[in-house]
Design an enzyme around this catalytic site. Structure first.
Site, mmCIF file in Angstrom:
data_model
loop_
_atom_site.group_PDB
_atom_site.id
_atom_site.type_symbol
_atom_site.label_atom_id
_atom_site.label_comp_id
_atom_site.label_asym_id
_atom_site.label_seq_id
_atom_site.Cartn_x
_atom_site.Cartn_y
_atom_site.Cartn_z
ATOM 1 N N VAL A 1 1.121 -1.118 0.099
ATOM 2 C CA VAL A 1 -0.067 0.044 -0.047
ATOM 3 C C VAL A 1 1.007 1.259 -0.005
ATOM 4 O O VAL A 1 1.808 1.479 1.114
ATOM 5 C CB VAL A 1 -0.949 0.170 1.188
ATOM 6 C CG1 VAL A 1 -1.727 1.383 1.104
ATOM 7 C CG2 VAL A 1 -1.845 -1.121 1.362
ATOM 8 N N GLY B 1 4.513 4.278 3.024
ATOM 9 C CA GLY B 1 3.892 2.961 2.260
ATOM 10 C C GLY B 1 4.155 1.868 3.329
ATOM 11 O O GLY B 1 4.892 1.933 4.308
ATOM 12 N N LYS B 2 3.730 0.633 2.840
ATOM 13 C CA LYS B 2 3.985 -0.546 3.957
ATOM 14 C C LYS B 2 3.733 -1.439 2.923
ATOM 15 O O LYS B 2 2.911 -1.625 2.014
ATOM 16 C CB LYS B 2 3.233 -0.480 5.061
ATOM 17 C CG LYS B 2 3.677 -1.354 6.090
ATOM 18 C CD LYS B 2 4.664 -0.380 7.114
ATOM 19 C CE LYS B 2 5.133 -1.397 8.379
ATOM 20 N NZ LYS B 2 6.085 -0.651 8.831
ATOM 21 N N ALA B 3 4.332 -2.770 3.388
ATOM 22 C CA ALA B 3 3.967 -4.197 2.627
ATOM 23 C C ALA B 3 3.636 -5.364 3.577
ATOM 24 O O ALA B 3 4.132 -5.155 4.690
ATOM 25 C CB ALA B 3 5.029 -4.453 1.722
#
Ligand code: NAD
Length: 368
Positions: free
Chosen positions: A32, A77-79
């Site tokens: 995201v 952001g991050k995953a």
């Protein structure tokens, strides 16, 4: 997927969501990207069997605010990679390398480590796509947990916040919940500033000594693989008793929501430094504000790790990273607590408003 799956969607973001499914190696993952107005997004990859896109989206938003507050040229952001972090090494490497390959063209996202990831995992991503933070030292990394980047930042926040809370560091006593990478170094750096550690906990329980625990002794004990409750320099107690320990500074450095409406009234400390992410519920933060307890919110106090990662990404050194952490966290803690006092709002409200102002301003300069 509609946006209710994600939980948050507003004018800031998310700007992009990538859902990755690679059936050949049974990979399921998501990225995201919340907001890139300040620059390409930096944020960790969380590997967990139950990680969801909604959780990743909330963490991505937190990174937008944290990076903007820290004045970094990066968005948030991050995953998430769905899987057990304790998978056999070869299988874990296969998933991570496949994930890296899938995001090779997503240059707006610079991955880093989060839960279930370490430097070795970042080295595999580096090998695949070259775009990553949190690398081993031999690849130009600054090992942030080894040097205690986040704990150092907490100590700097503590120095600034002490005067707002009427706490004299030389006479102060602290309790640390979660004696891990963040908690250990926060205790160590605050101890160097004169603070006495009177209680600490890990997932198995707590240890207490009103006269002070030896920080170095406790670190050696913990690193020897022993539970804190077995430490001979103090008396053991249940982990949930830590919140009511007689002390001046209380540091949550473990799990979310550990200060909540059921236990926050037991808090005796005058200053809370949030090492963990979202360690207090909204109700608990409002209660602290009402009672005059100074509470430095997570994304201001624990930004040391991402500041270190950003300095690494831009080719800086460990000494430069520590200097930037000191400068940014000192300035932000002071600004946030000044605004909270002036406007009689919670420090979190002041911090969110400050970070959002910075993102909004950056968005003015963007065409897309
Ligand atoms: P870690 O795994 O090194 O340490 C966590 C510690 O908390 C361990 O000692 C564990 O035993 C203890 N713990 C777990 N559950 C507990 C409980 N219920 N009560 C008391 N102790 C408990 O993790 P870390 O890297 O120190 O991260 C801690 C927190 O700080 C997390 O919320 C993380 O997201 C946040 N954080 C970490 C960094 C970083 O640089 N490592 C940066 C920003 C935020």
């Amino acid at each position: 997927m509609d946006m209710t799956t994600v939980g948050i969607a507003d004018e800031l973001g998310p700007s992009k969501i990538l859902w990755i499914r690679q059936s050949r190696v049974a990979l399921e993952a998501f990225v995201v990207i919340d907001n890139v107005a300040c620059g390409p997004a930096i944020g960790g990859i969380r590997m967990a069997a139950d990680v969801t896109v909604g959780e990743v989206a909330r963490l991505a938003r937190a990174m937008t605010l944290k990076n903007a507050a820290a004045g970094l040229p990066h968005g948030g952001g991050k995953a998430g990679i769905v899987g057990e972090p304790s998978l056999p090494a070869a299988r874990k490497e296969q998933l991570i390398r496949t994930f890296a390959h899938a995001i090779r063209e997503l240059t707006e996202y610079i991955p880093g480590p989060d839960m279930g990831m370490n430097e070795e995992c970042m080295a595999w991503i580096h090998d695949e796509i070259g775009r990553v933070v949190g690398l081993p030292r031999v690849l130009g990394g600054i090992p942030l947990d080894e040097i205690g980047a986040t704990g150092f930042g907490l100590a700097v926040a503590g120095e600034v916040a002490a005067s707002f809370a009427g706490v004299n560091l030389n006479e102060a006593r602290m309790a640390v919940q979660g004696f891990g990478a963040v908690g250990i170094h926060a205790a160590r750096f605050l101890c160097q500033r004169g603070v006495r550690l009177v209680a600490a906990s890990d997932s198995r329980g707590a240890v207490f000594n009103a006269d002070g625990l030896s920080v170095e002794g406790l670190i050696a004990h913990k690193q020897g693989g022993h539970p804190l409750t077995d430490f001979s320099g103090g008396i053991s107690m249940a982990g949930d008793e830590l919140v009511g320990v007689d002390c001046d500074i209380w540091i949550p450095a473990a799990r979310p929501d550990v200060l909540n409406d059921k236990n926050v009234s037991r808090l005796k400390a005058r200053l809370v430094l949030q090492g963990a992410n979202i360690p207090a519920t909204n109700e608990a933060e409002t209660w602290m504000h009402t009672m005059g307890i100074v509470n430095v919110p997570d994304f201001i106090a624990n930004a040391g790790g991402v500041i270190c990662a950003s300095v690494e990404y831009h080719g800086g050194t460990q000494i430069q990273a520590m200097a930037v952490i000191e400068e940014r966290i000192r300035a932000n803690t002071s600004e946030v607590l000044e605004i909270a006092r002036r406007d009689n709002c919670t420090p979190r409200e002041a911090a969110v408003a400050m970070a959002r102002r910075r993102v909004d301003e950056a968005m003015q300069y963007r065409k897309y």
